[in-house]
Design a protein around this motif. Sequence first.
Motif, mmCIF file in Angstrom:
data_model
loop_
_atom_site.group_PDB
_atom_site.id
_atom_site.type_symbol
_atom_site.label_atom_id
_atom_site.label_comp_id
_atom_site.label_asym_id
_atom_site.label_seq_id
_atom_site.Cartn_x
_atom_site.Cartn_y
_atom_site.Cartn_z
ATOM 1 N N LYS A 8 0.828 -1.206 0.000
ATOM 2 C CA LYS A 8 0.000 0.000 0.000
ATOM 3 C C LYS A 8 0.857 1.248 0.000
ATOM 4 O O LYS A 8 1.877 1.324 0.686
ATOM 5 N N GLN A 9 0.440 2.232 -0.777
ATOM 6 C CA GLN A 9 1.044 3.555 -0.712
ATOM 7 C C GLN A 9 -0.077 4.578 -0.680
ATOM 8 O O GLN A 9 -1.012 4.513 -1.474
ATOM 9 N N GLN A 54 4.297 10.714 1.204
ATOM 10 C CA GLN A 54 3.782 9.377 0.956
ATOM 11 C C GLN A 54 4.163 8.431 2.094
ATOM 12 O O GLN A 54 5.249 8.527 2.660
ATOM 13 N N ASN A 88 -6.198 8.875 -3.152
ATOM 14 C CA ASN A 88 -4.744 8.987 -2.963
ATOM 15 C C ASN A 88 -4.128 7.705 -2.425
ATOM 16 O O ASN A 88 -3.108 7.746 -1.763
ATOM 17 N N THR A 90 -2.980 3.658 -3.296
ATOM 18 C CA THR A 90 -2.715 2.542 -4.194
ATOM 19 C C THR A 90 -2.508 1.332 -3.314
ATOM 20 O O THR A 90 -1.671 1.352 -2.411
ATOM 21 N N LEU A 91 -3.300 0.288 -3.532
ATOM 22 C CA LEU A 91 -3.200 -0.889 -2.690
ATOM 23 C C LEU A 91 -3.342 -2.133 -3.557
ATOM 24 O O LEU A 91 -4.304 -2.265 -4.308
ATOM 25 N N SER A 92 -2.351 -3.018 -3.459
ATOM 26 C CA SER A 92 -2.403 -4.306 -4.138
ATOM 27 C C SER A 92 -2.495 -5.392 -3.085
ATOM 28 O O SER A 92 -1.881 -5.292 -2.025
#
Length: 95
Positions: A8-9, A54, A88, A90-92
């Motif tokens: 995650k960012q 971030q 805002n 990003t999560l994989s």
Amino acid sequence: MSKGYWIKQATIASTDLFIEYLQTVIPWLLSVGGVIIAKDINQNSDLNQWDGGQLGVIVEFESKAAAQKAFDSDVFQEYIKSNGLAANLTLSIVG
């Protein structure tokens, strides 16, 4: 069964939101079985106080299904929507 992970960012713009994130999301992650195994914080400047930047985190779960369940939970979804983090973030999920 193999482990599951969030990679995650999130861009967090303000000190207040950063502190709230740390005080809210981190304890919640622990309560649903997540374990933070790596983190990276990149501020916009070298000031001592958070001025935006971030936050990258890798969270380990007992399985990919557990990682997905945590992501899909009403608690997490409501939190990221109510604090403007959804746009805002990003999560994989891998496993």
